[in-house]
Design an enzyme around this catalytic site. Structure first.
Site, PDB file in Angstrom:
ATOM      1  N   HIS A   1       0.553  -1.141  -0.054  1.00  0.00           N
ATOM      2  CA  HIS A   1       0.232   0.027   0.086  1.00  0.00           C
ATOM      3  C   HIS A   1       0.684   1.371   0.104  1.00  0.00           C
ATOM      4  O   HIS A   1       0.371   1.946  -0.957  1.00  0.00           O
ATOM      5  CB  HIS A   1      -0.814   0.119   1.388  1.00  0.00           C
ATOM      6  CG  HIS A   1      -1.946   1.158   1.175  1.00  0.00           C
ATOM      7  ND1 HIS A   1      -3.250   1.443   1.285  1.00  0.00           N
ATOM      8  CD2 HIS A   1      -1.346   2.470   1.499  1.00  0.00           C
ATOM      9  CE1 HIS A   1      -3.712   2.169   1.420  1.00  0.00           C
ATOM     10  NE2 HIS A   1      -2.580   3.276   1.095  1.00  0.00           N
ATOM     11  N   GLU A   2       2.040   1.549   0.656  1.00  0.00           N
ATOM     12  CA  GLU A   2       2.513   2.464   1.357  1.00  0.00           C
ATOM     13  C   GLU A   2       3.557   2.751   0.256  1.00  0.00           C
ATOM     14  O   GLU A   2       3.965   3.993  -1.048  1.00  0.00           O
ATOM     15  CB  GLU A   2       3.308   1.902   2.414  1.00  0.00           C
ATOM     16  CG  GLU A   2       2.682   2.523   3.723  1.00  0.00           C
ATOM     17  CD  GLU A   2       1.934   3.770   3.886  1.00  0.00           C
ATOM     18  OE1 GLU A   2       2.283   4.151   3.012  1.00  0.00           O
ATOM     19  OE2 GLU A   2       0.631   3.100   4.272  1.00  0.00           O
TER      20      GLU A   2
ATOM     21  N   HIS B   1       1.606   4.266  -2.745  1.00  0.00           N
ATOM     22  CA  HIS B   1       1.538   6.261  -2.518  1.00  0.00           C
ATOM     23  C   HIS B   1       3.250   6.742  -3.195  1.00  0.00           C
ATOM     24  O   HIS B   1       3.202   7.506  -3.821  1.00  0.00           O
ATOM     25  CB  HIS B   1       2.077   6.188  -1.074  1.00  0.00           C
ATOM     26  CG  HIS B   1       0.072   6.240  -0.855  1.00  0.00           C
ATOM     27  ND1 HIS B   1      -0.505   7.195  -1.833  1.00  0.00           N
ATOM     28  CD2 HIS B   1      -0.620   5.480  -0.299  1.00  0.00           C
ATOM     29  CE1 HIS B   1      -1.955   6.739  -0.381  1.00  0.00           C
ATOM     30  NE2 HIS B   1      -2.305   6.328   0.342  1.00  0.00           N
TER      31      HIS B   1
HETATM   32 ZN    ZN Z   1      -3.412   5.235   1.868  1.00  0.00          ZN
END
Ligand code: ZN
Length: 665
Positions: free
Chosen positions: A449-450, A453
């Protein structure tokens, strides 16, 4: 002292560009102001980063000492009317597309903070802001105090079924209070296990009732002093007034101005459509749980406080697997190598170890490069760099996040292209006895997830600072690249190659994977409808609801429309709905589901085009990179999405990924 010097320089730059004789010219302003604010932002970013990951008493003191001055500067900058006038005077015809978008955002933000208002209206707007800040603070204090103020000392017989560690903690807490029995509270580590595991229905009912009446008129006795009813009405009335002052019909319209969703009607239709599609699955979930409860638990008419208990027992019976067993397959180096491999293949880059000073020996630093065109003997191009700080340790804040160290920017002062740098921070348990760190599957999802980003920040090809990478991306679209990456953590082909048992080296067994997947989609229909209930209530509250009226009837109406389980009449969920009354999610709660739909639908483009060998299509990877990751905030997210997908987002992929696709609609 360095922060003070940078603040003074930024202030001086602000004074220079807002002087009457300074030209209303984008580049001229950027050379002075943006250069100074970027320097301040980067320096302060380093300080706050260290404050989060390597806290010491001295650093914390210095940080807290400087924080008010830094905050004051950013607040003043964003409401400086001279600067607003200067931006408004810029001729958009002199700008390139990225600059036009950045200018558009800047002017929009000034307008939304009341820059166009005059006289009494302006004064009233400022009063409203101030009062809203007080009210939301009070709202969250009430919610917190109501939660903290409750305790019930249960007997040993009452807590039957509670996990041993929870019971131990409850006993210790009672002892600390000089009380007999077991101290149960409404805080999650106590409340949740009681609802899930306590065999005594009466105990669950007692805690449930206390929990869902917190900070409301339904709270019992003394706890009623935390009632948020009046605050809710005043907050909603002020938001309505603010919207009218800004020229909008309601607060939801204001909230959506800087977002990807185009109108409240569009959001409401989206939520109702999703509710309609999820409903048959939610009904099946309920039926399934009812049958199980009657057959195995002797509960024939389940009440609100029985459902979490029934669900937990049903989940255990059907999908039990050991988290510990799963962890032994996810060794950190293997997972990281798997993640890098996916990124390298899909986005045609290379990730290599790099070196830079760091704040802890465990921190790794990497560079992302792109190979030259075939046949060229040019060296690889540097795309971006990132720090990876994954282990938990003392002095490091919990959780996981991506932060920008430096943004890609064609610098207006020296004409050089500045490449982006990111922080990726996680909190994984360290390896023991010389073994590599073992990650839970949730840890793996968090890492992906990170990293998602990070990819949007690092792979950007935008040259304008304020719309480059994650900057300027609409609030309800920022989770697209991050949640997109999570999908890989549920791919059998990916997991097979990303796991290796810490002792045997074996990949994850298929049977274990199947259980993990089934557990993930357990009661997905019910969970979806519950989120929609919150989101629809939030949206209707900020569009059609009259703030002078109590909001409880609206909540009941939404439940009648959406929920498959009707909570008891005393349930006052709105009174602790901090997301929308004190957390910045007002008329924005829908964004959780919205972003899930976007990321699932984007991922489906890869599923539709993958080769017979299960390999992702390079062409799709390229299109995703170019249309979504590389463009970032330089154009509206809907435009980027349709450029990638060839159409607007659809719900089907999300429903399918969550196992809601085999019943007739
Ligand atoms: Zn997030």
């Amino acid at each position: 002292p360095a922060v003070d010097a940078l603040l003074a320089a930024a202030n001086a730059a602000l004074e220079r560009v807002t002087a009457p004789d300074f030209p209303a010219d984008w580049n001229a302003i950027a050379r002075e102001l943006d250069v100074a604010t970027e320097r301040l932002g980067r320096a302060w970013g380093a300080v706050s980063h260290l404050n989060s990951v390597a806290d010491t008493p001295a650093l914390r003191a210095a940080y807290n000492e400087a924080l008010p001055r830094v905050t004051e500067f950013w607040t003043r900058l964003s409401s400086d009317e001279r600067l607003y006038a200067k931006y408004k005077a810029i001729d958009p015809a002199t700008l390139n597309g990225e600059q036009r978008q950045a200018l558009h955002n800047a002017v929009r933000n000034f307008v939304l903070s009341g820059a166009e208002l005059q006289g009494a209206a302006k004064e009233r707007f400022a009063q409203i802001q101030e009062r809203q800040a007080e009210l939301s603070q009070k709202f969250s204090e009430n919610a917190l105090d109501a939660t903290d103020g409750y305790a019930y000392y249960a007997s040993a017989a009452e807590i039957a079924g509670l996990p041993a560690d929870v019971a131990q903690a409850a006993r210790a807490a009672a002892e600390a209070d000089g009380q007999a029995g077991y101290k149960l509270t409404l805080k999650m580590p106590s409340y949740l296990p009681v609802m899930q595991f306590a065999d005594h229905a009466a105990l669950r009912e007692r805690l449930y009732r206390a929990y869902v009446t917190r900070a409301s008129d339904q709270a019992e006795g003394d706890a009623r002093r935390f009632d948020n009813t009046a605050l809710i009405q005043e907050i909603l009335a002020l938001r309505q007034e603010e919207a009218r002052l800004l020229g909008y019909a309601n607060f939801a319209e204001v909230s959506l101005v800087p977002k990807m969703a185009q109108s409240p009607a569009q959001v409401i239709a989206f939520l109702r459509d999703l509710a309609r599609r999820a409903r048959p699955y939610a009904e099946r979930d309920v039926q399934d749980a009812r049958t199980f409860a009657a057959e195995h638990l002797g509960i024939s008419a389940p009440q609100a406080w029985d459902w979490p208990y029934i669900s937990e027992k049903l989940k255990e019976a059907r999908y039990a697997f050991s988290e510990q067993e799963v962890r032994e397959y996810f060794t950190a180096p293997k997972v990281l190598a798997g993640l890098f491999k996916i990124v390298e293949t899909l986005f045609e880059v290379t990730i290599r170890p790099d070196s830079a000073p760091t704040w802890h020996p465990a921190v790794q630093f990497y560079r992302i490069e792109r190979a030259p065109a075939p046949g060229s003997d040019a060296p690889p191009t540097l795309v971006g760099q990132f720090y990876l700080d994954s282990p938990a340790r003392t002095g490091k804040r919990g959780g996981a996040w991506m932060d920008d160290v430096r943004t890609r920017w064609l610098r207006p002062d020296n004409g050089q292209l500045q490449t982006p740098v990111a922080h990726l921070v996680c909190n994984f348990a360290e390896g023991v006895d010389g073994q590599p760190a073992l990650l839970t599957h949730d840890d793996v999802i968090t890492l992906f997830h990170e990293f998602g980003h990070g990819l949007q920040h690092l792979l950007t090809q935008v040259n304008e600072r304020d719309v480059s990478g994650i900057a300027g991306v609409e609030w309800d679209a920022v989770e697209l690249p991050s949640q997109f990456m999570e999908n890989f953590c549920w791919e059998w082909e990916v997991l097979r190659h990303m796991t290796s048992h810490v002792r045997t080296g074996e990949p994850l067994p298929r049977a274990l994977y199947d259980k993990m997947l089934a557990a993930k989609n357990f009661q997905a229909g019910m969970a979806t409808l519950r989120q929609i209930e919150f989101a629809l209530f939030d949206m209707l509250l900020h569009t059609e609801h009259d703030p002078a009226q109590d909001c409880q009837p609206l909540l009941q109406r939404v439940r009648q429309e959406v929920a498959v389980l009707q909570p008891p009449a005393f349930n006052r969920m709105a009174h602790t709905f901090s997301h929308i009354f004190s957390g910045g999610y007002a008329a924005g709660y829908y964004s959780y589901k919205w972003a899930e739909v976007l990321s699932a639908d984007a991922y489906a483009a890869f599923e539709e085009t993958q080769g017979a060998d299960g390999q992702p299509s390079l062409e799709t990877g390229r299109r995703y990179r170019r249309e979504i990751l590389e463009t970032g905030g330089s154009r509206p997210a809907m435009q980027s999405f349709t450029a990638f997908r060839g159409r607007e987002p659809q719900l089907d992929a999300l429903l399918r990924h969550q196992g809601m696709h085999d019943l007739p609609a």
